[in-house]
Design a protein around this motif. Structure first.
Motif, PDB file in Angstrom:
ATOM      1  N   ARG A 122       0.748  -1.204  -0.063  1.00 51.06           N
ATOM      2  CA  ARG A 122      -0.076   0.114  -0.035  1.00 51.06           C
ATOM      3  C   ARG A 122       0.889   1.266  -0.045  1.00 51.06           C
ATOM      4  O   ARG A 122       1.983   1.211   0.201  1.00 51.06           O
ATOM      5  N   HIS A 123       0.264   2.428  -0.253  1.00 54.23           N
ATOM      6  CA  HIS A 123       1.013   3.610  -0.100  1.00 54.23           C
ATOM      7  C   HIS A 123       0.007   4.423   0.664  1.00 54.23           C
ATOM      8  O   HIS A 123      -1.172   4.249   0.616  1.00 54.23           O
ATOM      9  N   TYR A 124       0.828   5.412   1.235  1.00 53.33           N
ATOM     10  CA  TYR A 124      -0.006   6.470   2.149  1.00 53.33           C
ATOM     11  C   TYR A 124       0.895   8.020   1.870  1.00 53.33           C
ATOM     12  O   TYR A 124       1.848   7.832   1.496  1.00 53.33           O
TER      13      TYR A 124
ATOM     14  N   SER B  40      -4.333   9.710   3.301  1.00 57.01           N
ATOM     15  CA  SER B  40      -4.961   8.917   2.304  1.00 57.01           C
ATOM     16  C   SER B  40      -4.011   7.546   2.063  1.00 57.01           C
ATOM     17  O   SER B  40      -2.918   7.637   2.275  1.00 57.01           O
ATOM     18  N   THR B  41      -4.873   6.476   2.172  1.00 53.11           N
ATOM     19  CA  THR B  41      -4.049   5.384   1.724  1.00 53.11           C
ATOM     20  C   THR B  41      -4.691   4.560   0.557  1.00 53.11           C
ATOM     21  O   THR B  41      -5.834   4.776   0.229  1.00 53.11           O
ATOM     22  N   THR B  42      -4.052   3.834  -0.146  1.00 50.27           N
ATOM     23  CA  THR B  42      -4.449   3.086  -1.174  1.00 50.27           C
ATOM     24  C   THR B  42      -3.605   1.742  -1.263  1.00 50.27           C
ATOM     25  O   THR B  42      -2.596   1.579  -0.875  1.00 50.27           O
TER      26      THR B  42
ATOM     27  N   THR C  26      -2.175  -2.390  -6.763  1.00 52.61           N
ATOM     28  CA  THR C  26      -2.858  -3.414  -7.846  1.00 52.61           C
ATOM     29  C   THR C  26      -2.205  -3.522  -8.871  1.00 52.61           C
ATOM     30  O   THR C  26      -1.402  -2.744  -9.373  1.00 52.61           O
TER      31      THR C  26
END
Length: 114
Positions: A13-15, A34-36, A39
């Motif tokens: 993930r990235h934040y 924010s996080t994602t 994929t």
């Protein structure tokens, strides 16, 4: 889905932190995070269900992924390229898993175990 070895799944993930854009420059305001989950194209057993799959970081690369000093884009890309396609086992779960109001470990039990 679960890993074939029965272990824990670690998603890449990235934040990032950012200021509320409604607050004028120079004024104090709340910072937001924010996080994602990253994929990639699905090349695994779930590819027939959806064309994208989360990047699953194998145990032997998790320390590298979590290294706070990792910030160079080229190094990040190299690490992402080194992460193999996941080896996961899809399993059928019940309809309650599709409702965000439901929660609990029973949601991911395979249908045959109920």
């Amino acid at each position: 889905m679960s890993p074939q070895d029965g272990g824990i799944v670690g998603f890449a993930r990235h934040y990032g932190f950012w200021r509320d854009p409604e607050i004028p420059d120079g004024e104090d305001g709340e910072w937001r995070m924010s996080t994602t989950i990253l994929t990639r194209p699905a090349a695994d057993a779930l590819g027939h269900i959806h064309d994208r799959t989360p990047v699953i970081v194998p145990a032997d690369l998790q320390a590298d992924w979590l290294d706070p000093g990792l910030s160079d884009k080229t190094e990040i890309r190299s690490l992402l390229d080194a992460i193999p396609d996941p080896e996961i086992l899809p399993r059928e779960v019940g309809k309650p898993v599709g409702n965000v109001r439901n929660n609990g470990p029973g949601l991911v039990e395979p249908m045959g175990d109920r």
